[in-house]
Scaffold this motif. Structure first.
Motif, PDB file in Angstrom:
ATOM      1  N   UNK A 152       0.837  -1.206   0.000  1.00 52.55           N
ATOM      2  CA  UNK A 152       0.000   0.000   0.000  1.00 52.55           C
ATOM      3  C   UNK A 152       0.868   1.251   0.000  1.00 52.55           C
ATOM      4  N   UNK A 153       1.876   1.291   0.881  1.00 53.85           N
ATOM      5  CA  UNK A 153       2.755   2.469   0.907  1.00 53.85           C
ATOM      6  C   UNK A 153       3.495   2.640  -0.419  1.00 53.85           C
ATOM      7  N   UNK A 154       3.857   1.541  -1.082  1.00 56.26           N
ATOM      8  CA  UNK A 154       4.537   1.642  -2.382  1.00 56.26           C
ATOM      9  C   UNK A 154       3.621   2.331  -3.388  1.00 56.26           C
ATOM     10  N   UNK A 155       2.367   1.879  -3.479  1.00 56.97           N
ATOM     11  CA  UNK A 155       1.478   2.442  -4.513  1.00 56.97           C
ATOM     12  C   UNK A 155       0.936   3.833  -4.146  1.00 56.97           C
ATOM     13  N   UNK A 156       1.061   4.213  -2.865  1.00 56.24           N
ATOM     14  CA  UNK A 156       0.505   5.514  -2.460  1.00 56.24           C
ATOM     15  C   UNK A 156       1.157   6.671  -3.235  1.00 56.24           C
ATOM     16  N   UNK A 157       2.381   6.470  -3.721  1.00 55.53           N
ATOM     17  CA  UNK A 157       3.095   7.551  -4.405  1.00 55.53           C
ATOM     18  C   UNK A 157       2.618   7.827  -5.817  1.00 55.53           C
ATOM     19  N   UNK A 158       1.932   6.870  -6.433  1.00 55.70           N
ATOM     20  CA  UNK A 158       1.588   7.070  -7.853  1.00 55.70           C
ATOM     21  C   UNK A 158       0.224   7.714  -8.054  1.00 55.70           C
ATOM     22  N   UNK A 159      -0.438   8.050  -6.938  1.00 57.98           N
ATOM     23  CA  UNK A 159      -1.742   8.715  -7.064  1.00 57.98           C
ATOM     24  C   UNK A 159      -1.538  10.224  -7.244  1.00 57.98           C
ATOM     25  N   UNK A 348      -1.683  13.669   2.678  1.00 59.85           N
ATOM     26  CA  UNK A 348      -2.687  12.882   3.404  1.00 59.85           C
ATOM     27  C   UNK A 348      -2.548  11.383   3.150  1.00 59.85           C
ATOM     28  N   UNK A 349      -1.741  10.990   2.174  1.00 60.31           N
ATOM     29  CA  UNK A 349      -1.582   9.546   1.942  1.00 60.31           C
ATOM     30  C   UNK A 349      -0.168   9.064   2.253  1.00 60.31           C
ATOM     31  N   UNK A 350       0.649   9.936   2.874  1.00 58.49           N
ATOM     32  CA  UNK A 350       1.985   9.503   3.310  1.00 58.49           C
ATOM     33  C   UNK A 350       1.817   8.623   4.547  1.00 58.49           C
ATOM     34  N   UNK A 351       1.027   9.110   5.497  1.00 56.94           N
ATOM     35  CA  UNK A 351       0.774   8.308   6.696  1.00 56.94           C
ATOM     36  C   UNK A 351      -0.285   7.245   6.368  1.00 56.94           C
ATOM     37  N   UNK A 352      -0.562   6.393   7.338  1.00 57.59           N
ATOM     38  CA  UNK A 352      -1.439   5.250   7.073  1.00 57.59           C
ATOM     39  C   UNK A 352      -2.823   5.688   6.601  1.00 57.59           C
ATOM     40  N   UNK A 353      -3.334   4.976   5.612  1.00 58.58           N
ATOM     41  CA  UNK A 353      -4.645   5.306   5.052  1.00 58.58           C
ATOM     42  C   UNK A 353      -5.208   4.082   4.345  1.00 58.58           C
ATOM     43  N   UNK A 354      -6.500   4.125   4.027  1.00 57.16           N
ATOM     44  CA  UNK A 354      -7.126   2.964   3.390  1.00 57.16           C
ATOM     45  C   UNK A 354      -7.157   3.096   1.874  1.00 57.16           C
TER      46      UNK A 354
END
Ligand code: KG4
Ligand code: ZN
Length: 388
Positions: A152-159, A348-354
């Motif tokens: 999840x943390x890996x893919x959070x960067x491509x949004x 807002x998506x660096x820290x934990x999120x769904x």
């Protein structure tokens, strides 16, 4: 396809409903609803995250959060005859058990899949989300897929931040790529050879980088989680031209691998402060700067080495510490010099999120992942991204 994602691995209870389409290489996402309940204030009193306390808070938060999320997505419709569910499946989650009944009076929402974080993380916290996903999946007959928090943390960067034609189209990634995951629980360098294929090439041998930030903050009398405050103090020192008279050793800077160690640096700060006659505000700023500079130098050097050794031209940075402006600034400038594309998550998506869990689930599903029997879901606190 609509995905409800659930994240409870640490101190945030988070739920998202995403409408997803597109291919594995070019997925698009429409956020129908996004809700989060943070426990940070509760844990701050204790100076860190307490697993049993986290478990209880997740148990209290999940039902109201789901009702809020369904309402935001216009999917919260009441019914007269409740669904049946096995209340004993929640015997180990008393807070969730007492609140769950309310959900049986909600019509089955228009959701195709439930994505649930099953690790890595604090097992008592993970279990609450898992039990929740299990009962929802069985009660509403909606398939479920376990998701790795680090993926999840890996893919959070491509949004992206901006919508294109009303949806979020992910940023392009060329493979091989490198992911630098820096959070309160992890410090990892991941080699991504192809979509959804990960090899962990380096990690911390002791404390995670966020943990070191938090412990140094504590030494300086700053409450948990102190990362952002340390970063602010360090910036003040830079703005005011303040430098510490002593330089802290950069741990493992010259080792020929991709590993890290931050425990010695944290202890160095502790001894330095102990030997001071007085911990003045000036000293706090100077120490924060020296600490942040030391951390940044090691992270940047090892990350650039990983990029060059693997012939990668894309860097994805994820995890709470990715919100650190100094680390970001230095990484961005190094990557520019070497023609590397670097992506950071939105704040807002660096820290934990769904959201990141839902994105990861969709990419896994179109990548061929199969749904699992909800009864077989288990928490794996140490689930490595290499094993997904
Ligand atoms: O990813 P995350 O929300 O939770 C874990 O999975 O651990 O990361 C939380 C960590 C905390 O240690 C926090 O102090 C750190 O990220 N953090 C920062 C910054 N913002 C959050 N550390 C340094 N600088 C920041 N700006
Ligand atoms: Zn995390």
């Amino acid at each position: 396809m609509k995905i409800l994602s659930i994240e409870t691995s640490c101190d945030e209870s988070a739920l998202t409903i995403l409408e997803c389409s597109g291919t594995l290489e070019a997925p698009t996402f429409n956020i129908l609803a996004d809700s989060v309940a943070s426990q940070i204030k509760i844990h701050a009193e204790y100076g860190g995250v307490f697993p049993q306390l986290a478990k209880r808070e997740h148990g209290k938060a999940l039902v109201p959060l789901l009702l809020e999320t369904l309402t935001k997505a216009s999917m919260c419709v009441g019914i007269d005859t409740p669904y049946t569910f096995d209340i004993h499946m929640l015997d180990r989650e008393p807070e969730l058990q007492s609140a769950f009944k309310e959900l049986s009076y909600i019509q089955k929402p228009d959701i195709d899949c439930i994505a649930i974080t099953t690790g890595p993380g604090l097992e008592p916290a993970l279990w609450v989300g898992i039990s929740f996903a299990k009962v929802l999946s069985i009660m509403w007959d909606i398939p479920v897929i376990p998701i790795n928090h680090m993926e999840g943390h890996v893919v959070s960067g491509i949004l992206p931040t901006e919508l294109t034609n009303g949806v979020l189209s992910v940023k392009p990634v060329s493979f091989p790529a490198i992911a630098l995951l820096i959070s309160g629980g992890h410090t990892e360098l991941i080699h991504i050879k192809a979509p959804l294929s990960y090899i962990k090439i380096g990690q911390t041998r002791d404390d995670a980088v966020g943990e070191a930030f938090d412990k140094v903050a504590r030494t300086l009398g700053i409450p948990y989680p102190g990362g952002p405050a340390i970063s602010k103090l360090a910036q003040n020192a830079r703005d005011e031209g303040l430098t510490l008279e002593e330089s802290f050793t950069r741990p493992m800077l010259h080792t020929n691998d991709y590993d890290f160690s931050f425990s010695g640096l944290k202890t160095k700060v502790l001894y330095f402060v102990r030997d001071l006659a007085e911990l003045t505000d000036q000293y706090k700023k100077k120490i924060a700067r020296e600490f942040e500079d030391a951390v940044t130098e090691v992270l940047v050097k090892k990350t650039m080495k990983a990029l060059s050794d693997t012939g990668s031209h894309t860097l994805l940075v994820g995890g709470g510490v990715a919100a650190n402006t100094h680390i970001k600034k230095i990484l961005v400038s190094k990557c520019q010099e070497q023609d590397i594309t670097v992506y950071f998550p939105r704040p807002d998506t660096a820290t934990d999120n769904a959201l990141m869990i839902g994105m990861s689930a969709y990419m896994r599903i179109i990548g061929g992942a199969v749904y699992v029997d909800p009864l077989t879901l288990t928490a794996n606190g140490n689930w490595s991204i290499t094993e997904v």
